[in-house]
Scaffold this active site. Structure first.
Site, PDB file in Angstrom:
ATOM      1  N   PHE A  17      30.216  16.259  17.578  1.00 60.62           N
ATOM      2  CA  PHE A  17      30.455  17.418  17.969  1.00 60.62           C
ATOM      3  C   PHE A  17      31.437  17.708  19.089  1.00 60.62           C
ATOM      4  CE2 PHE A  17      28.504  20.487  21.093  1.00 60.62           C
ATOM      5  CZ  PHE A  17      29.249  21.778  20.815  1.00 60.62           C
ATOM      6  N   THR A  41      25.800  10.095  13.146  1.00 60.63           N
ATOM      7  CA  THR A  41      25.531  11.285  13.426  1.00 60.63           C
ATOM      8  C   THR A  41      26.571  12.432  13.151  1.00 60.63           C
ATOM      9  OG1 THR A  41      25.604  11.300  15.903  1.00 60.63           O
ATOM     10  CG2 THR A  41      23.564  10.876  14.733  1.00 60.63           C
ATOM     11  N   ALA A 123      30.278   9.255  28.820  1.00 60.10           N
ATOM     12  CA  ALA A 123      29.629  10.714  28.529  1.00 60.10           C
ATOM     13  C   ALA A 123      28.260  10.332  28.990  1.00 60.10           C
ATOM     14  CB  ALA A 123      29.880  11.067  27.085  1.00 60.10           C
ATOM     15  N   TYR A 154      16.960   7.687  24.750  1.00 61.68           N
ATOM     16  CA  TYR A 154      18.080   8.222  25.056  1.00 61.68           C
ATOM     17  C   TYR A 154      18.269   8.470  26.772  1.00 61.68           C
ATOM     18  CZ  TYR A 154      21.656  11.860  25.197  1.00 61.68           C
ATOM     19  OH  TYR A 154      22.827  12.729  25.511  1.00 61.68           O
ATOM     20  N   LYS A 158      21.169   6.041  28.558  1.00 60.69           N
ATOM     21  CA  LYS A 158      22.436   6.520  29.469  1.00 60.69           C
ATOM     22  C   LYS A 158      22.316   6.039  31.041  1.00 60.69           C
ATOM     23  CE  LYS A 158      24.401   9.193  26.477  1.00 60.69           C
ATOM     24  NZ  LYS A 158      25.657   8.956  26.049  1.00 60.69           N
TER      25      LYS A 158
HETATM   26  N1  LIG Z   1      26.036  17.950  23.266  1.00 61.28           N
HETATM   27  C1  LIG Z   1      25.367  17.910  24.421  1.00 61.28           C
HETATM   28  O1  LIG Z   1      24.898  19.023  24.981  1.00 61.28           O
HETATM   29  C2  LIG Z   1      25.728  16.689  25.198  1.00 61.28           C
HETATM   30  C3  LIG Z   1      25.035  16.832  26.570  1.00 61.28           C
HETATM   31  C4  LIG Z   1      24.968  15.848  27.396  1.00 61.28           C
HETATM   32  C5  LIG Z   1      25.681  14.453  26.876  1.00 61.28           C
HETATM   33  N2  LIG Z   1      26.291  14.439  25.730  1.00 61.28           N
HETATM   34  C6  LIG Z   1      26.873  13.287  25.170  1.00 61.28           C
HETATM   35  O2  LIG Z   1      28.055  13.583  24.761  1.00 61.28           O
HETATM   36  C7  LIG Z   1      28.558  12.682  23.498  1.00 61.28           C
HETATM   37  C8  LIG Z   1      28.341  13.373  22.342  1.00 61.28           C
HETATM   38  O3  LIG Z   1      27.367  14.135  22.060  1.00 61.28           O
HETATM   39  P1  LIG Z   1      27.437  15.185  20.742  1.00 61.28           P
HETATM   40  O4  LIG Z   1      26.750  16.263  21.024  1.00 61.28           O
HETATM   41  O5  LIG Z   1      28.977  15.440  20.359  1.00 61.28           O
HETATM   42  O6  LIG Z   1      26.531  14.233  19.733  1.00 61.28           O
HETATM   43  P2  LIG Z   1      26.835  13.807  18.178  1.00 61.28           P
HETATM   44  O7  LIG Z   1      25.980  13.201  17.576  1.00 61.28           O
HETATM   45  O8  LIG Z   1      27.843  15.000  17.602  1.00 61.28           O
HETATM   46  O9  LIG Z   1      28.202  12.788  18.381  1.00 61.28           O
HETATM   47  C9  LIG Z   1      27.966  11.501  18.674  1.00 61.28           C
HETATM   48  C10 LIG Z   1      28.937  10.595  17.981  1.00 61.28           C
HETATM   49  O10 LIG Z   1      28.802   9.303  17.989  1.00 61.28           O
HETATM   50  C11 LIG Z   1      28.668   8.879  16.690  1.00 61.28           C
HETATM   51  N3  LIG Z   1      28.289   7.427  16.951  1.00 61.28           N
HETATM   52  C12 LIG Z   1      26.879   7.133  17.268  1.00 61.28           C
HETATM   53  N4  LIG Z   1      26.555   5.932  17.406  1.00 61.28           N
HETATM   54  C13 LIG Z   1      27.752   5.105  17.007  1.00 61.28           C
HETATM   55  C14 LIG Z   1      27.922   3.680  17.149  1.00 61.28           C
HETATM   56  N5  LIG Z   1      27.197   2.766  17.562  1.00 61.28           N
HETATM   57  N6  LIG Z   1      29.274   3.442  17.037  1.00 61.28           N
HETATM   58  C15 LIG Z   1      30.346   4.405  16.664  1.00 61.28           C
HETATM   59  N7  LIG Z   1      29.980   5.846  16.839  1.00 61.28           N
HETATM   60  C16 LIG Z   1      28.517   6.151  17.138  1.00 61.28           C
HETATM   61  C17 LIG Z   1      28.057   9.632  15.765  1.00 61.28           C
HETATM   62  O11 LIG Z   1      28.469   9.295  14.383  1.00 61.28           O
HETATM   63  C18 LIG Z   1      28.666  10.828  16.244  1.00 61.28           C
HETATM   64  O12 LIG Z   1      30.018  11.225  15.555  1.00 61.28           O
HETATM   65  C19 LIG Z   1      27.110  11.644  23.500  1.00 61.28           C
HETATM   66  O13 LIG Z   1      27.369  10.650  24.292  1.00 61.28           O
HETATM   67  C20 LIG Z   1      25.867  12.590  24.171  1.00 61.28           C
HETATM   68  O14 LIG Z   1      25.075  11.804  24.954  1.00 61.28           O
HETATM   69  C21 LIG Z   1      26.207  15.596  24.905  1.00 61.28           C
END
Ligand SMILES: NC(=O)c1ccc[n+]([C@@H]2O[C@H](COP(=O)([O-])OP(=O)(O)OC[C@H]3O[C@@H](n4cnc5c(N)ncnc54)[C@H](O)[C@@H]3O)[C@@H](O)[C@H]2O)c1
Length: 320
Positions: A17, A41, A123, A154, A158
């Site tokens: 996302f 994901t 992130a 999680y 982090k």
């Molecule tokens: N969306 C939020 O509100 C939010 C808030 C705080 C932190 N974050 C951080 O931002 C980042 C993205 O979050 P998001 O909401 O887009 O989640 P998401 O699940 O949509 O995206 C995560 C991506 O990482 C990929 N991924 C997971 N494990 C992997 C691996 N071992 N190797 C390669 N790719 C891998 C998944 O396939 C996915 O495309 C994450 O690190 C998350 O912790 C997001």
């Protein structure tokens, strides 16, 4: 917000996302982007349009595999390490993978940034504050995390990643910074990922009951994804170490959020109260003074406009 002229960026988790919005912004700013994702994901559909553009490349690989990052050809001047399952439903389904990508995955990303002399951004998340005892949460707060609770895979992944980055910076002088992202929402979230906005929007559009956890009095502060992307890239361009909070200033209860979404979609859905998950934080709001002072960043898109855009996208996605 002004763009920094990055030549070539590696975005791990770029098909997710937030990552896909980052890739799109970088490509629009003229940066060549390699998006490395194992699709645990994420989805290739999130970057399908970008794959038509010159300067964008998708690589299906796991960030925990050292060779996958080490052997990518060429040199990067920016590494955005965003790979990690992020919704509770995902990380509860993938607990060991979540710990691995925060530890080994972060180590691999740091090693690649160091080898290339690149700037790296990790992130991180508001979840490092756990169920906070201080409100709002500022970067100096150490948090209140249950290290063996269901969310710990999680939160601790982090927290470990932050410690690893800090040690890497001290030992190797790696140019690396931490961004602590609070609840971000917008187009390309998955309806089934369990997070409140996509769940409520899809339920409202389907005419199904909106499932509010507990009594719905728990709060979150929402930030539209374009604002989050601005904040992430502003920190990347700044040269500051962080951690820096990026998140929305408007705190909203989950019950109020559900009601607003029913109103904005014109849905006839009702609200159904369901059991609240263990260790679900009661209150969440970032103190974003540092982001404002250091980066000149502040949220520009309020939840009303952001929700309308998100609902528009979901309406289109569901109809497609
Ligand atoms: N969306 C939020 O509100 C939010 C808030 C705080 C932190 N974050 C951080 O931002 C980042 C993205 O979050 P998001 O909401 O887009 O989640 P998401 O699940 O949509 O995206 C995560 C991506 O990482 C990929 N991924 C997971 N494990 C992997 C691996 N071992 N190797 C390669 N790719 C891998 C998944 O396939 C996915 O495309 C994450 O690190 C998350 O912790 C997001």
């Amino acid at each position: 917000m002004s763009a920094h002229a990055w030549r070539r960026a590696l975005v791990t988790g770029g098909a997710g996302f937030v990552g896909s919005h980052l890739c799109a912004r970088l490509v629009a700013d003229g940066t060549d982007v390699v998006c490395l994702d194992n699709l645990a994901t994420g989805s290739r559909a999130n970057v399908a349009e970008l794959e038509q553009r010159r300067g964008f490349r998708f690589v299906r690989a796991d960030a925990t595999d050292p060779a996958a990052l080490r052997d990518l050809p060429g040199r990067f001047d920016l590494v955005l390490h965003f790979a990690c399952p992020a919704s509770p439903a995902d990380y509860l389904r993938l607990p060991l993978e979540t710990l691995d990508v925060g530890s080994t995955g972060t180590r691999n990303a740091l090693e690649r940034a160091r080898a290339d002399g690149a700037r790296l951004l990790l992130a991180s998340t508001s979840e490092v504050y756990g169920d906070p005892l201080e409100h709002p949460q500022h970067e100096g707060y150490w948090g209140n995390v249950n290290p063996i609770g269901p969310r710990s895979v999680y939160d601790e992944s982090k927290r470990f990643a932050e410690a690893l980055l800090t040690a890497h910076r001290q030992v190797h002088g790696t140019d690396a910074a931490i961004v602590r992202i609070f609840n971000t929402y917008g187009p390309r979230m998955r309806t089934g990922d369990g997070r409140a906005v996509p769940a409520f929007v899809s339920q409202a559009l389907d005419g199904a009951p909106l499932t509010v956890a507990g009594d719905g009095g728990q709060t979150r502060s929402l930030c539209y994804v374009d604002d989050t992307v601005d904040g992430v890239l502003a920190l990347a361009a700044s040269g500051a170490d962080g951690p820096v909070n990026i998140g929305g200033a408007e705190e909203i209860t989950m019950l109020e959020l559900a009601r607003r979404i029913i109103e904005l979609t014109g849905s006839s859905s009702r609200i159904r109260f369901v059991e609240r998950p263990a260790d679900d934080p009661a209150r969440r709001r970032p103190d974003t003074r540092l982001a404002r002072e250091l980066l000149g960043w502040q949220q520009r898109i309020g939840w009303s406009e952001g929700l309308e855009r998100t609902i528009g996208w979901f309406t289109h996605a569901v109809a497609a």
